[in-house]
Design a protein around this motif. Structure first.
Motif, mmCIF file in Angstrom:
data_model
loop_
_atom_site.group_PDB
_atom_site.id
_atom_site.type_symbol
_atom_site.label_atom_id
_atom_site.label_comp_id
_atom_site.label_asym_id
_atom_site.label_seq_id
_atom_site.Cartn_x
_atom_site.Cartn_y
_atom_site.Cartn_z
ATOM 1 N N VAL A 110 -1.228 5.180 7.651
ATOM 2 C CA VAL A 110 -2.045 6.329 7.280
ATOM 3 C C VAL A 110 -1.470 6.886 5.989
ATOM 4 O O VAL A 110 -0.262 7.142 5.901
ATOM 5 C CB VAL A 110 -2.021 7.414 8.387
ATOM 6 N N SER A 117 2.911 8.269 3.046
ATOM 7 C CA SER A 117 2.429 7.102 3.777
ATOM 8 C C SER A 117 3.175 7.080 5.103
ATOM 9 O O SER A 117 4.398 7.214 5.134
ATOM 10 C CB SER A 117 2.724 5.816 3.000
ATOM 11 N N ARG A 159 -2.719 12.706 1.232
ATOM 12 C CA ARG A 159 -2.386 13.447 0.011
ATOM 13 C C ARG A 159 -1.721 14.752 0.436
ATOM 14 O O ARG A 159 -2.079 15.345 1.452
ATOM 15 C CB ARG A 159 -3.653 13.757 -0.792
ATOM 16 N N GLU A 178 2.048 12.355 -2.073
ATOM 17 C CA GLU A 178 1.446 11.482 -1.081
ATOM 18 C C GLU A 178 2.486 11.129 -0.023
ATOM 19 O O GLU A 178 3.661 10.980 -0.337
ATOM 20 C CB GLU A 178 0.968 10.218 -1.797
ATOM 21 N N ARG A 188 -7.058 8.745 -2.914
ATOM 22 C CA ARG A 188 -7.619 9.404 -1.736
ATOM 23 C C ARG A 188 -6.954 8.872 -0.466
ATOM 24 O O ARG A 188 -6.387 7.783 -0.459
ATOM 25 C CB ARG A 188 -9.124 9.228 -1.675
ATOM 26 N N PRO A 189 -7.031 9.657 0.603
ATOM 27 C CA PRO A 189 -6.414 9.245 1.869
ATOM 28 C C PRO A 189 -7.077 7.989 2.430
ATOM 29 O O PRO A 189 -8.228 7.687 2.118
ATOM 30 C CB PRO A 189 -6.669 10.429 2.795
ATOM 31 N N LYS A 190 -6.324 7.276 3.253
ATOM 32 C CA LYS A 190 -6.875 6.099 3.919
ATOM 33 C C LYS A 190 -6.087 5.796 5.169
ATOM 34 O O LYS A 190 -4.971 6.290 5.345
ATOM 35 C CB LYS A 190 -6.911 4.894 2.983
ATOM 36 N N ALA A 191 -6.681 4.981 6.030
ATOM 37 C CA ALA A 191 -6.009 4.540 7.249
ATOM 38 C C ALA A 191 -6.388 3.082 7.489
ATOM 39 O O ALA A 191 -7.559 2.715 7.362
ATOM 40 C CB ALA A 191 -6.419 5.401 8.434
ATOM 41 N N ASP A 192 -5.384 2.266 7.797
ATOM 42 C CA ASP A 192 -5.605 0.850 8.063
ATOM 43 C C ASP A 192 -4.790 0.418 9.275
ATOM 44 O O ASP A 192 -3.705 0.935 9.517
ATOM 45 C CB ASP A 192 -5.163 -0.018 6.870
ATOM 46 N N HIS A 216 -2.218 6.364 -4.311
ATOM 47 C CA HIS A 216 -3.661 6.287 -4.106
ATOM 48 C C HIS A 216 -4.333 7.589 -4.539
ATOM 49 O O HIS A 216 -3.710 8.643 -4.545
ATOM 50 C CB HIS A 216 -3.976 6.026 -2.631
ATOM 51 N N GLN A 259 -0.166 0.879 12.397
ATOM 52 C CA GLN A 259 -1.195 1.509 11.579
ATOM 53 C C GLN A 259 -0.517 2.152 10.376
ATOM 54 O O GLN A 259 0.612 2.613 10.471
ATOM 55 C CB GLN A 259 -1.941 2.570 12.366
ATOM 56 N N ASP A 271 0.823 -1.210 0.000
ATOM 57 C CA ASP A 271 0.000 0.000 0.000
ATOM 58 C C ASP A 271 0.857 1.260 0.000
ATOM 59 O O ASP A 271 0.550 2.233 -0.681
ATOM 60 C CB ASP A 271 -0.917 0.029 1.224
#
Length: 87
Positions: free
Chosen positions: A34, A54, A37, A52, A21-25, A19, A32, A14
């Motif tokens: 995160v 990460s 952008r 971006e 759009r932003p995301k968090a997993d 990407h 974690q 990832d």
């Protein structure tokens, strides 16, 4: 770095993928990921440039991976080193 910090293979994949759009997993353990952008205005070219960042976050570390154009992170790192209570 994946092995040294115990990062999940999908999280590393990832972080290497751009990407839209932003995301968090949340992954195994307390890690974690995160994805944010970034935008920076280029005065000379009179245009916005996008990138971006990460960020792998765990209780014992923070790792950033930048893609595209991103703002300089050095001032933020220096501020955190001078004021560790901010962490």
């Amino acid at each position: 770095m994946r092995d040294a910090f115990g990062l999940h293979e999908l999280a590393v994949e990832d972080a290497r993928t751009f990407h839209l759009r932003p995301k968090a997993d949340r992954y195994e353990g307390d890690v974690q990921l995160v994805i944010l952008r970034t935008a920076r205005y280029d005065d000379e070219a009179e245009r916005a440039e996008f990138g971006e960042i990460s960020i792998f976050v765990a209780s014992a570390f923070g790792i950033t991976v930048r893609q595209g154009v991103a703002s300089e992170l050095r001032p933020a790192r220096q501020r955190l080193e001078q004021r560790p209570e901010l962490l």
